[in-house]
Design an enzyme around this catalytic site. Sequence first.
Site, mmCIF file in Angstrom:
data_model
loop_
_atom_site.group_PDB
_atom_site.id
_atom_site.type_symbol
_atom_site.label_atom_id
_atom_site.label_comp_id
_atom_site.label_asym_id
_atom_site.label_seq_id
_atom_site.Cartn_x
_atom_site.Cartn_y
_atom_site.Cartn_z
ATOM 1 N N ASP B 257 129.768 158.081 104.648
ATOM 2 C CA ASP B 257 128.501 158.690 105.291
ATOM 3 C C ASP B 257 127.328 158.070 105.212
ATOM 4 O O ASP B 257 126.545 158.901 104.154
ATOM 5 C CB ASP B 257 128.616 160.724 105.255
ATOM 6 C CG ASP B 257 127.615 161.441 106.122
ATOM 7 O OD1 ASP B 257 126.888 160.372 107.253
ATOM 8 O OD2 ASP B 257 127.572 162.727 105.761
ATOM 9 N N ASP B 403 127.690 171.978 118.100
ATOM 10 C CA ASP B 403 127.406 171.703 116.519
ATOM 11 C C ASP B 403 128.205 172.293 115.356
ATOM 12 O O ASP B 403 127.876 173.959 115.989
ATOM 13 C CB ASP B 403 126.426 170.815 116.343
ATOM 14 C CG ASP B 403 126.387 169.331 115.244
ATOM 15 O OD1 ASP B 403 127.393 169.933 114.559
ATOM 16 O OD2 ASP B 403 125.813 168.250 115.468
ATOM 17 N N ASP B 516 134.186 166.437 111.748
ATOM 18 C CA ASP B 516 132.977 165.544 111.416
ATOM 19 C C ASP B 516 132.922 166.184 109.805
ATOM 20 O O ASP B 516 133.856 166.484 109.195
ATOM 21 C CB ASP B 516 130.887 166.702 111.852
ATOM 22 C CG ASP B 516 130.398 165.152 111.444
ATOM 23 O OD1 ASP B 516 129.868 164.044 111.260
ATOM 24 O OD2 ASP B 516 128.993 165.750 112.314
ATOM 25 N N ARG B 576 135.191 161.343 112.972
ATOM 26 C CA ARG B 576 134.016 160.132 112.675
ATOM 27 C C ARG B 576 134.711 159.366 111.796
ATOM 28 O O ARG B 576 134.612 157.837 111.608
ATOM 29 C CB ARG B 576 132.595 160.950 111.582
ATOM 30 C CG ARG B 576 131.766 159.869 111.841
ATOM 31 C CD ARG B 576 130.444 160.528 111.305
ATOM 32 N NE ARG B 576 130.287 161.302 110.011
ATOM 33 C CZ ARG B 576 129.454 161.848 109.401
ATOM 34 N NH1 ARG B 576 127.982 162.503 110.427
ATOM 35 N NH2 ARG B 576 129.451 161.881 107.949
ATOM 36 N N ASP B 592 126.017 158.515 113.236
ATOM 37 C CA ASP B 592 124.864 159.018 113.518
ATOM 38 C C ASP B 592 123.760 158.304 113.562
ATOM 39 O O ASP B 592 123.592 157.210 112.897
ATOM 40 C CB ASP B 592 124.557 160.065 111.963
ATOM 41 C CG ASP B 592 125.195 161.248 111.870
ATOM 42 O OD1 ASP B 592 126.597 161.061 113.404
ATOM 43 O OD2 ASP B 592 124.884 161.902 110.809
ATOM 44 N N HIS B 650 124.291 163.194 123.001
ATOM 45 C CA HIS B 650 123.897 163.718 121.567
ATOM 46 C C HIS B 650 122.390 163.925 120.915
ATOM 47 O O HIS B 650 122.656 162.664 120.795
ATOM 48 C CB HIS B 650 124.890 163.464 119.985
ATOM 49 C CG HIS B 650 125.290 164.227 119.600
ATOM 50 N ND1 HIS B 650 125.171 165.794 119.381
ATOM 51 C CD2 HIS B 650 126.140 164.209 117.818
ATOM 52 C CE1 HIS B 650 125.451 165.914 118.043
ATOM 53 N NE2 HIS B 650 125.647 165.231 117.088
#
Lengths: 496, 863
Positions: B257, B403, B516, B576, B592, B650
């Site tokens: 991440d 979300d 996610d 993701r 992201d 998004h």
Amino acid sequence: MFRLQVFLIVSLGAALGAAVEVQRPRGVPLEKRHFYDESRPFTCLDGSRTIPFDRVNDDYCDCKDGSDEPGTAACPNGSFHCTNAGFRATFIPSSRINDGVCDCCDTTDEYNSGVSCQNTCRELGQKERETLEKMAEITREGFLLKRQLIEEAKQGLQEKQGKLSELQASRKEHEEKVDALRTVKETAEQPEREAKERHLKAWEAQKAALQLEKEKAKMAEVFLELDGDADGLVSVSELQTHQELDPDGDGALTDTEAQGLLSGADKVDSAGFQNVWSNIKDKYVSEVRGPSCLLLKSGETDFWLEVSVHSYPEDDAGDEEDDEEEDDDDDVPEEYDDKVTCHRCRPMCATCSSLPESLEKEISFDFGPSAEFAYLYSQCYELTTNEYIYRLCPFNRVSQKPKYGGSETNLGSWGSWNGPEGSKYSIMKYDHGTGCWQGPNRSTTVKLTCGKETAVLSTSEPSRCEYLMEFSTPAICQEPPSLETVAPETDPHDEF
Amino acid sequence: MWMFWAAWLSSCLTVTVAVDRGNFKTCDQSAFCKRQRAMTPGQSPFRALLDTLELSDSRLTLQLINDNNKVRLLLELYRLQGNMTRVKINELKPLKPRYEVPDILVTDPPTEPLSVVSRDENGVVLSLGAEACRLIVSAQPFRLDIMEGPQVLLSLNSRGLLMFEHLRPRKDTWRYPSFTFLFFQAPDEENAKEDESGMWDETFKSHTDSKPNGPSSIGLDFSLPGVEHVYGIPEHADDLKLKTTDGGDPYRLYNLDVFQYELYNPMALYGAVPVLLSHSPQRTMGIFWLNAAETWVDISSNTAGKTVFGKMLDYVQGASETPQTDVRWMSESGIIDVFIMLGPKPADVFSQYASLTGTQSFPPLSALGYHQCRWNYNDQEDVRAVDAGLDEHDIPYDFIWLDIEHTDGKRYFTWDSSKFSQPREMLQGLMDKKRKMVAIVDPHIKVDSGYKIHNEIRAKDFYIKNKDGADYEGWCWPGSAGYPDFTRPDMRAWWASMFAYDQYEGSMENLYTWNDMNEPSVFNGPEVTMHKDAIHQGAWEHRDVHNLYGFYVQMATAEGLIQRSGGVERPFVLTRAFFAGSQRLGAVWTGDNAAEWGHLKISIPMCLSLGLVGISFCGADVGGFFKAPSTELLVRWYQTGAYQPFFRAHAHVDTPRREPWLFGPENTAVIREAIRQRYGLLPYWYQLFYHAHRTGQPIMRPLWVEYPEDAATFTMDDQFLLGRDLLVHPVTEEGARGVTAYLPGRGEVWYDIHTFQKHNGAQNLYIPVTISSIPVFQRGGSIIPRKLRIRRSTSCMENDPYTLFVALSPQRTAVGELYIDDGHTFAYKENKFIHRQLTFANNTLISRFVDLIFSFLLSSPCV
């Protein structure tokens, strides 16, 4: 390519509601009926083309303006007319014909999609009439209140203007008097002044000496503070307890940097500290912390030191103090900043002149075309939600405070009227509130709605740090068509 | 290196807040990568012991010995159906079993007979079927060469970089000399010592990896003579064509991440697919390195750095050296299990890879529509208002997304009781409009004894354990969180059951799921992920399975969505994190990103790279996740996203609202038009997904896939093909007045899909653009179905007629097809669909059934 032949199906007057359907092709409004004459070829309403009439509503788009398919979804730019007897007639994009979603309350848009729609026009009409009646009543009563407000504002303004000119006049008179007296006095005092100037110089020198003394005292104090192990020497490591002294501003006071501050030495004694002190005194923050006011008494004169301390970059610190002040004196909102400033230390000589100035300011506000919003000035309104207490002080500021303790956050200070053209006074904008992490400064949009009460109805945060508040006030109520009329009939053109 | 990056940063990203590189390891900071890389090309210490050769019908085994330390390895060779070779290398007698990746291969790959052609003391020659295809095993030093006729296609260990850290018992002190890496060819004593470090524990920042099993890394090199272009090994924010990594870090595959990732570098991102494709005008091949541990890939080339002039000079002077690319894989644990896909055409490689790991899942048609997302739509009223706003502005959409804030304190499968008090009412409202919703369900589970999901997982002992045997706890959105062990089939079955309508309160059939943070993201873990010494079922370390975690999360979730409908409905799950095989489970997005032009541009190579390795259902956050896009950027992003497989807007919670109608009527109109173009082309998109599902061919394709001999296309990644027939060159430059698109194919023609203007192939075409332009071309000779009645959502358009756009070739012919089914169930598997082949010739359009069985009746008369 496939072409669905949907022949003209004339609406058979489902006779829902009270109105009687007049025969015309599906989706055509009554006023355009004459363009669609079965007995003649059809000319597109933009005149671009003429086609046999059986190609009207045949589910194939012939006209560029979509006018040959008022009742099918064939044209991308077509529109469909729902009569909605009992409610309000409306147009929907033709892409919503037979899409399986009920759009027209009279169900006419879904004639071939298999979905079964309920005719809800009568209920909707009923509901709308009730709402309108209620609205009308509110508007009527609100408008009466508004008239009163306007009247009061007028009187208030006159009073204030009167007071202001009075004050201004008296001040002027006063000033003139003073001037006159001064002239007299100055002539009389000429010799005395020269003597006084000599005194003054001596006084300056004395003051400088005093300052030096103070400086020394401070230095000694700091030396003791720094000398953590009390060995009479300030060392590199002791200096490093004060990261704010970092010369290159990278946040870390390294060994070399500290040594540099000590002029290359590892340790200095109190004598050697003199040089060091001149290096660091601007940055040094005493451990005896806090936004403290240092009151130093010396001779007959009071020295007020204004101390500014940078607080944490968190939004909320220091809000409270600001508020108190602002609320106390109904001052115009000050530039809000993140520093804690010691306001009370400021020498205040405001009383003599503040009154006319605040009056002038108040008078200069835009309180609406008839000053109907003037009554909101210096008032505050609160709304408590699950988590927060929101506070709107019109023409001043909006704030938010956690319900169960915690500091207040500024959601914006009075900016301007911000409604769209024609209804400028329907929206207030408050901006430059506390900054958000990686985001904008907080701001609040206040939407005004007509109501008998003056109250905050709701708050929300549609986008991070951009707040929306609904605020009801009679001052926004529009004059009803006629104050005497009882419940107005449903206006078919009323926008919803 | 740091200096270099600093300079690069300051020159390219003047205002960007970029990734904190210090949070993530370089190869030098990853002990095994450093040890592997310390070994340089040279004579391999490995020798094949030919007398141990055993050949069964389809399997050859052979022992290898490392002459430096006498450790023996077992080599297994398989010839697989469909022109593939599998090479497995493990320790002959490992101290304990080494991890072999399960669940990724769809079946045990079917084999074909291997036969020995010749054999002597130097090696063995095996036949790989017909056409002079040979596999040569050389004994000393050990190497493998795959030949076609006189040509070497690919060699293994030709640079002698095979390295296999055998498992060994730990001694009292790890510095004891017997642990010196004998087989490592350490040039001197000092280096050897340094290389030992990190074998039994490794510290990065404040985290120490305890490594109770000691060193276990593996590495192997591959040489590709005649190859100058290699692709794949996503996920990296980099160009389509892989760069050489000499002098820099290797490409890293380790699901992470990464906060505010940087462009154009080999750092690891959220997903990992260890598949590399090589391409030359003569042949396309693939290497699939089946290993789920942290992996690094080095790429070097003998032509890298040579200018075009230099290459020409070589040619003129008759330089003997043919171009060659060398690839080196290094993984922290597990075994060497590699599939060599021999092509020869791009389409063959895609089929070969699909036969191993499966094809793209066939999504419900609605998932191909437009998705409206934001962190977060605040409450039910907000959802209603956004839905109404899209209707008011006549903008079609199919899914609105929620979300993390929709939950009760980040407890997934729950709803915030004040903001979403009536979720079913909200979902019913959407259903009445024929629309759907996606709600997020992340794999980190709040440690809270009042939370049903947590209590059940704990009661069933399904959490991953830390090295000391207690439940592993990390910090994520809810605060302290546990991580269910998704590698356990029983855990996945339980998780799937949580999506049943009676378990997941407030859910309905139009609620779908988004996974996610499934790298997994652990805010306070090393490199923002899980400690490698955490323990999974079977006593496997997290180290062994790390890159599989996200795959398994999506697998269990997709299974849940299938089960809740009784196996009738196709699921839709966005993830993701991903791995090889994730294409079978749903969609992925590029994580992201940021509202910057560079991020818009990179979305093309990032999705192209994923498509090449099977994952077709790819998209980037339209508008950019972090920061606020300029209006122009937002518009251009909608236009680009409308032509990428997964089309979702998004935004980060801290950015201003950016629903499509908030930028003035002109921009609303341009965005609406882009979305409408998407909806118009949905029949084509759907057909492409059907093909991807059936055959494994990518949807979004680099031009070279269709024009493999046209070298001009080999590095192109600012334009792409959708299927064979649409060429898209989106505008991705700020303030662009025009773009230059390359139209491939000598003798072909292309038609502008908006103006129908004809252009010849094999040319660079300058196209003047305005803010509303999206340069898209249809290939002459193709037939593309569209629907021209653009409605609120895909299912509102279900019964609408199709319009065929016939673009004639210079020979005045065209072919195409039309695929129609119910759009959302698995009934297509029982052949309930219409699939027709369309041919246009002699001014006549002919439609034929592609499939023999036809039992699907359309509810409206179409075609």
